[in-house]
Design an enzyme around this catalytic site. Sequence first.
Site, PDB file in Angstrom:
ATOM      1  N   ASP A   1      -9.431   2.427   2.518  1.00 55.40           N
ATOM      2  CA  ASP A   1      -9.306   1.856   3.867  1.00 55.40           C
ATOM      3  C   ASP A   1      -9.765   2.830   4.949  1.00 55.40           C
ATOM      4  O   ASP A   1     -10.466   2.442   5.896  1.00 55.40           O
ATOM      5  CB  ASP A   1      -7.846   1.491   4.175  1.00 55.40           C
ATOM      6  CG  ASP A   1      -7.395   0.232   3.464  1.00 55.40           C
ATOM      7  OD1 ASP A   1      -8.248  -0.644   3.201  1.00 55.40           O
ATOM      8  OD2 ASP A   1      -6.195   0.118   3.167  1.00 55.40           O
TER       9      ASP A   1
ATOM     10  N   LYS B   1       0.796  -1.234   0.000  1.00 50.77           N
ATOM     11  CA  LYS B   1       0.000   0.000   0.000  1.00 50.77           C
ATOM     12  C   LYS B   1       0.830   1.285   0.000  1.00 50.77           C
ATOM     13  O   LYS B   1       0.429   2.285  -0.599  1.00 50.77           O
ATOM     14  CB  LYS B   1      -0.960   0.000   1.189  1.00 50.77           C
ATOM     15  CG  LYS B   1      -1.982  -1.128   1.110  1.00 50.77           C
ATOM     16  CD  LYS B   1      -2.905  -1.095   2.307  1.00 50.77           C
ATOM     17  CE  LYS B   1      -3.755  -2.347   2.364  1.00 50.77           C
ATOM     18  NZ  LYS B   1      -4.757  -2.289   3.418  1.00 50.77           N
TER      19      LYS B   1
ATOM     20  N   GLY C   1     -13.299  -6.552  12.798  1.00 59.56           N
ATOM     21  CA  GLY C   1     -12.924  -5.773  11.610  1.00 59.56           C
ATOM     22  C   GLY C   1     -13.500  -6.250  10.297  1.00 59.56           C
ATOM     23  O   GLY C   1     -13.098  -5.753   9.244  1.00 59.56           O
TER      24      GLY C   1
ATOM     25  N   GLY D   1       1.025   0.899  10.532  1.00 63.54           N
ATOM     26  CA  GLY D   1       0.362   1.436   9.331  1.00 63.54           C
ATOM     27  C   GLY D   1      -1.131   1.643   9.551  1.00 63.54           C
ATOM     28  O   GLY D   1      -1.672   2.735   9.306  1.00 63.54           O
TER      29      GLY D   1
HETATM   30  P1  ATR Z   1      -0.289  -2.856  10.204  1.00 61.22           P
HETATM   31  O1  ATR Z   1       0.024  -2.403   8.821  1.00 61.22           O
HETATM   32  O2  ATR Z   1      -1.265  -3.993  10.263  1.00 61.22           O
HETATM   33  O3  ATR Z   1      -0.656  -1.738  11.109  1.00 61.22           O
HETATM   34  P2  ATR Z   1       2.287  -2.795  11.464  1.00 61.22           P
HETATM   35  O4  ATR Z   1       2.574  -1.487  10.825  1.00 61.22           O
HETATM   36  O5  ATR Z   1       3.365  -3.833  11.515  1.00 61.22           O
HETATM   37  O6  ATR Z   1       1.065  -3.523  10.765  1.00 61.22           O
HETATM   38  O7  ATR Z   1       1.739  -2.505  12.968  1.00 61.22           O
HETATM   39  C1  ATR Z   1       1.536  -3.518  13.906  1.00 61.22           C
HETATM   40  C2  ATR Z   1       1.064  -2.885  15.210  1.00 61.22           C
HETATM   41  O8  ATR Z   1       0.915  -3.925  16.198  1.00 61.22           O
HETATM   42  C3  ATR Z   1       2.063  -1.894  15.798  1.00 61.22           C
HETATM   43  O9  ATR Z   1       1.364  -0.941  16.548  1.00 61.22           O
HETATM   44  C4  ATR Z   1       2.889  -2.807  16.700  1.00 61.22           C
HETATM   45  O10 ATR Z   1       3.579  -2.141  17.731  1.00 61.22           O
HETATM   46  P3  ATR Z   1       5.069  -1.563  17.432  1.00 61.22           P
HETATM   47  O11 ATR Z   1       4.855  -0.276  16.695  1.00 61.22           O
HETATM   48  O12 ATR Z   1       5.652  -1.366  18.774  1.00 61.22           O
HETATM   49  O13 ATR Z   1       5.759  -2.602  16.609  1.00 61.22           O
HETATM   50  C5  ATR Z   1       1.789  -3.645  17.297  1.00 61.22           C
HETATM   51  N1  ATR Z   1       2.312  -4.907  17.827  1.00 61.22           N
HETATM   52  C6  ATR Z   1       2.727  -5.966  17.123  1.00 61.22           C
HETATM   53  N2  ATR Z   1       3.141  -6.949  17.956  1.00 61.22           N
HETATM   54  C7  ATR Z   1       3.000  -6.472  19.236  1.00 61.22           C
HETATM   55  C8  ATR Z   1       3.247  -7.003  20.532  1.00 61.22           C
HETATM   56  N3  ATR Z   1       3.739  -8.218  20.699  1.00 61.22           N
HETATM   57  N4  ATR Z   1       2.946  -6.233  21.598  1.00 61.22           N
HETATM   58  C9  ATR Z   1       2.430  -4.984  21.425  1.00 61.22           C
HETATM   59  N5  ATR Z   1       2.184  -4.430  20.231  1.00 61.22           N
HETATM   60  C10 ATR Z   1       2.451  -5.167  19.139  1.00 61.22           C
END
Ligand code: ATR
Length: 306
Positions: A133, A77, A271, A161
């Site tokens: 989105d 994206k 969602g 994202g």
């Molecule tokens: P997307 O495009 O689906 O938003 P992303 O940009 O990888 O995917 O974002 C994932 C989100 O889940 C982020 O807010 C991430 O936190 P970080 O910014 O600290 O990485 C959060 N996330 C993923 N795994 C996590 C975990 N184990 N505990 C807390 N937050 C988590």
Amino acid sequence: MSDVFATPINATTRYCAVYGHPVKHSASPAFQNAGLAALGLNWRYLAFDVPPEQLREAILGAQRMRFIGVNLTVPHKLLAVGMVDALDESARSWGAVNTIRFEARTPSGEWKPLALFPDEVPPETRSQGFNTDAGAITRSVEENLAISLRGARALLLGAGGAGRTAALKLASDGVAELFLVNRTRSKAEDVAREIRERFPATRCTLDYPSGPVDLVLNATSLGLKAGDPLPYDSARFDLSKAGAVYDMIYRPAETPLLCAAKAAGCRAANGVGMLLYQGVKALEIWTGQPAPVAVMRAALVKNVYG
Ligand code: ATR
């Protein structure tokens, strides 16, 4: 999936597609084809696994083959913003493209969707990027939770994202106070800075709220995998202070967060509505006509939950 179309594929069939990497779990072909069939269009919606380094070629290939348009999912994206010939206001505003419409230039110089050229397509074509989105997030939240975002107080979990787009869209829709929490605080700080610049009417706080909120929105990936913990710190925030809880995750249908929300007496939604409405809007962008929402919803729910 049995074929939902009354007419078989023939030489006049037109195509749309979703590109992702991976893409095999996408529910989009199931509900988009149901929508196309209900509209009586001799179009088909396909799915292709396209690695990011071949995205540009894959977009151009579809354009050359007179596809109507394509949807983009993870991880394309952001990349696509620099790959399309034109950006709609929605894509510029949210900085991401999840829908591309192919267009042709008419003899009078106007760009028109390829859907309007069932026979001969003028020689000059282009790709235009849209973002469906962001609108889908707030449409689904408002409809599925019977909530009005204008003036609301919301706690947003996650600043990746999806979290960034949700935060900005909530602010643009008039949320009065936004509490942002993310594992990596610096990302939440970046989002808060952007909100203060673009939507200064929304008060943005990088912490859990001390009082009640109208909405808790999970935009983290916590809940996707069995055994994941809750996406918030239950020592710092009590769900009984939330009116409604929305989880952007739709598989599983009920995450630990949604279970906890129901136990706390909150209205709760997953969602799946977001997925539906981003697709509904994409279909409307391609066809120029209202999408058959109920048919698409039924096909989506059947595909995802059986
Ligand atoms: P997307 O495009 O689906 O938003 P992303 O940009 O990888 O995917 O974002 C994932 C989100 O889940 C982020 O807010 C991430 O936190 P970080 O910014 O600290 O990485 C959060 N996330 C993923 N795994 C996590 C975990 N184990 N505990 C807390 N937050 C988590």
